[in-house]
Design an enzyme around this catalytic site. Structure first.
Site, short mmCIF file in Angstrom:
data_model
loop_
_atom_site.label_atom_id
_atom_site.label_comp_id
_atom_site.label_asym_id
_atom_site.label_seq_id
_atom_site.Cartn_x
_atom_site.Cartn_y
_atom_site.Cartn_z
N ASP A 154 7.95 -48.01 28.79
CA ASP A 154 6.53 -47.92 28.41
C ASP A 154 5.74 -49.20 28.73
O ASP A 154 4.95 -49.67 27.92
CB ASP A 154 6.39 -47.60 26.90
CG ASP A 154 6.91 -46.22 26.55
OD1 ASP A 154 7.33 -45.49 27.47
OD2 ASP A 154 6.88 -45.87 25.37
N ASP A 209 9.45 -44.14 31.61
CA ASP A 209 8.08 -43.74 31.23
C ASP A 209 7.12 -44.93 31.30
O ASP A 209 6.29 -45.12 30.41
CB ASP A 209 8.06 -43.18 29.79
CG ASP A 209 9.05 -42.04 29.59
OD1 ASP A 209 9.42 -41.39 30.59
OD2 ASP A 209 9.44 -41.80 28.43
#
Ligand SMILES: *[C@@H]1O[C@H](CO)[C@@H](O)[C@H](O)[C@H]1NC(C)=O
Ligand SMILES: *[C@@H]1O[C@H](CO)[C@@H](O)[C@H](O)[C@H]1NC(C)=O
Length: 331
Positions: free
Chosen positions: A161, A182
């Site tokens: 992230d 991600d």
């Protein structure tokens, strides 16, 4: 860069110019600056003025988390550099190591939390050094949590992230973006990434994007004229990475005119998980990519575009005059 581009009225980007002293009027951070930390300079900004304000950061590593609340006027942050054209010679780094294991929201883990609009940042590296973890390892470098933000010649380093491109209009030009899971994610932003270097870390399975678009909104991540490869020193098996997986079921992402090494799986895109595919309403698009990672049979839910997506369709027809956009960093 300032005087040249102002006087001559053209972008000086190609000239690889230096920015080694503070632009006039900027608050200064560093050992010979007014403020010893970036947060102290941010706190000294006027919260009521509608005029443009700026901060210049001297070369150095700043171990702190920085929170920029919503201001009334534009803000620009400049990092010291001898080459404004790219992240490669950046000399300013902001670093912290917070993770969701210890915080209550993704945003609160970010090394740099930007909640103001009409914001630009140049030549600053932002790192979250928490690294990998099996649970609650969300550990952001950047939380871009307001509309109208542009990041130019910046480096973003994380594992899971790295960049939260959360809302509104955003541009990332000539940036370095590193992670494994991600690492470009968020829910509502329309974000344009141009001439960026996307670098993947050592992992046997990884995902570049995780779009959390939950319904038919204007959110779209477009990655244009960029490169995808293993980070320097990383060991990445062939096919270990996917361009994206759908955090929410209207996930929308496009990669175009981008070169990708064989770190990208021939399927290109992944389901969210084996129990929750989320793929029925996704737009996972590609146009004219190159390199070994662009070859092979893509997933059944992938889209092949017949032409490149235009930046105006993402950022709006008047994007060139928007305060947060610096067109000299668009390829
Ligand atoms: C793509 O971006 C690179 C910078 O990374 C630039 O040198 C190149 O000219 C761009 N390509 C095109 C076709 O504009
Ligand atoms: C997207 O990339 C292409 C080159 O691959 C370039 O010609 C075009 O200008 C880029 N778009 C923007 C908005 O920078």
């Amino acid at each position: 860069m300032f005087t040249l581009s102002t006087i001559l009225g053209f972008a000086a980007l190609a000239l690889a110019t230096s920015r080694t002293s503070a632009p006039s009027g900027a608050l200064t951070v560093g050992s010979s600056g007014t403020y010893s930390t970036i947060q102290k300079a941010v706190n000294a900004l006027s919260a009521t003025s509608t005029s443009s304000q700026s901060i210049f950061i001297e070369a150095g590593t700043y171990s702190e988390q920085v929170y920029i609340k919503a201001l009334k006027g534009p803000l620009t942050i400049y990092g010291y550099t001898t080459d404004t054209s790219s992240y490669a010679d950046n000399k300013v780094t902001i670093t912290a190591d917070k993770a969701l294991a210890d915080e209550s929201t993704d945003d609160e883990t970010a090394t740099l939390r930007v909640w103001t609009t009409n914001f630009k940042m140049y030549n600053v590296n932002v790192k979250n050094t928490y690294g990998s973890a099996t649970s609650n390892g969300q550990a952001l470098a950047l939380s871009a949590s307001a509309t109208g933000q542009g990041y130019y010649g910046c480096g973003f380093y994380g594992f899971q992230d790295t960049i939260l491109a959360e809302t509104g209009y955003q541009v990332y030009g000539h940036c370095y973006i590193q992670g494994a899971t991600d690492f470009i994610f968020g829910q509502a932003a329309a974000a344009w990434f141009d001439a960026c270097e996307i670098a993947v870390l050592t992992a046997s399975l990884g995902y570049i994007t995780a779009s959390g678009r939950a319904s038919d909104t204007s959110s779209y991540y477009v990655i244009n004229n960029s490169t995808i490869a293993a980070a320097s020193g990383a060991t990445v098996p062939s096919g270990a990475f996917y361009l994206g997986r759908p955090w929410e079921d209207y996930a929308r992402v496009a990669f175009q005119l981008t070169s990708m090494t064989d770190v990208i799986n021939s399927a290109g895109w992944s389901e969210w998980s084996t129990s929750t595919s989320n793929t029925e309403d996704v737009t996972f698009a590609e146009y004219d990519n190159s390199g070994a990672g662009s070859k092979g049979t893509r997933a059944s839910f992938a889209t092949k575009l017949s032409e490149a997506i235009a930046i105006k369709s993402i950022l709006g027809s008047s994007y060139e005059s928007a305060t947060y956009v610096d067109t000299s960093y668009l390829s």
